[in-house]
Design a protein around this motif. Sequence first.
Motif, PDB file in Angstrom:
ATOM      1  N   SER A 144      17.013  15.069 -49.046  1.00 16.24           N
ATOM      2  CA  SER A 144      16.762  14.908 -50.441  1.00 16.24           C
ATOM      3  C   SER A 144      15.065  14.301 -50.567  1.00 16.24           C
ATOM      4  N   PHE A 145      14.359  14.474 -51.513  1.00 16.00           N
ATOM      5  CA  PHE A 145      13.199  13.942 -51.786  1.00 16.00           C
ATOM      6  C   PHE A 145      13.373  12.633 -52.578  1.00 16.00           C
ATOM      7  N   ARG A 146      12.824  11.383 -52.167  1.00 27.01           N
ATOM      8  CA  ARG A 146      12.903  10.303 -52.787  1.00 27.01           C
ATOM      9  C   ARG A 146      11.377   9.501 -52.610  1.00 27.01           C
ATOM     10  N   ASP A 147      10.896   9.087 -53.595  1.00 26.60           N
ATOM     11  CA  ASP A 147       9.548   8.443 -53.633  1.00 26.60           C
ATOM     12  C   ASP A 147       8.509   9.417 -52.788  1.00 26.60           C
ATOM     13  N   ASN A 148       8.470  10.524 -53.019  1.00 26.70           N
ATOM     14  CA  ASN A 148       7.468  11.526 -52.492  1.00 26.70           C
ATOM     15  C   ASN A 148       7.686  11.595 -51.008  1.00 26.70           C
ATOM     16  N   TRP A 149       9.006  11.267 -50.463  1.00 26.07           N
ATOM     17  CA  TRP A 149       9.226  11.367 -48.988  1.00 26.07           C
ATOM     18  C   TRP A 149      10.316  12.188 -48.750  1.00 26.07           C
ATOM     19  N   LEU A 150      10.341  13.062 -47.750  1.00 22.15           N
ATOM     20  CA  LEU A 150      11.669  13.712 -47.500  1.00 22.15           C
ATOM     21  C   LEU A 150      12.642  13.060 -46.554  1.00 22.15           C
ATOM     22  N   TRP A 151      13.697  12.748 -47.157  1.00 22.17           N
ATOM     23  CA  TRP A 151      14.803  12.191 -46.452  1.00 22.17           C
ATOM     24  C   TRP A 151      15.664  12.848 -45.694  1.00 22.17           C
ATOM     25  N   LEU A 152      16.086  12.657 -44.743  1.00 23.00           N
ATOM     26  CA  LEU A 152      17.315  13.399 -43.759  1.00 23.00           C
ATOM     27  C   LEU A 152      18.299  12.544 -43.554  1.00 23.00           C
ATOM     28  N   ARG A 153      19.591  13.180 -43.911  1.00 26.09           N
ATOM     29  CA  ARG A 153      21.011  12.695 -43.664  1.00 26.09           C
ATOM     30  C   ARG A 153      21.186  13.295 -42.219  1.00 26.09           C
ATOM     31  N   ILE A 154      21.480  12.148 -41.409  1.00 26.41           N
ATOM     32  CA  ILE A 154      21.564  12.753 -39.871  1.00 26.41           C
ATOM     33  C   ILE A 154      22.864  12.182 -39.397  1.00 26.41           C
ATOM     34  N   GLU A 155      23.686  13.174 -38.555  1.00 20.81           N
ATOM     35  CA  GLU A 155      25.018  12.599 -38.154  1.00 20.81           C
ATOM     36  C   GLU A 155      24.590  12.512 -36.565  1.00 20.81           C
ATOM     37  N   TRP A 156      24.625  11.297 -36.135  1.00 19.10           N
ATOM     38  CA  TRP A 156      24.148  10.998 -34.844  1.00 19.10           C
ATOM     39  C   TRP A 156      25.100  11.368 -33.820  1.00 19.10           C
TER      40      TRP A 156
END
Length: 78
Positions: free
Chosen positions: A27-39
């Motif tokens: 997802s893009f939030r505040d001009n940053w690409l965020w990744l949801r990660i399953e560790w």
Amino acid sequence: MIDFINKPVYHTTSGKGIIFGTVTSQSFRDNWLWLRIEWEDNNANLAPWYKAAHVGIFDKKDMISRIRKLPWYTESGK
């Protein structure tokens, strides 16, 4: 936008360890690409969402090949 879903990632923890995971969402939030990660093994209690700039995305076969070429590497781990 590049699709990172299902890509393997790693994150170093305090420079003393490495943890691996798989991207499950992005997802893009505040001009940053965020990744949801399953560790894989979340003993470090890492948050599920990380900025893409804070994790490494890698090719598994290439990573294993590089590790095997290290002078101190042995199959038995000794």
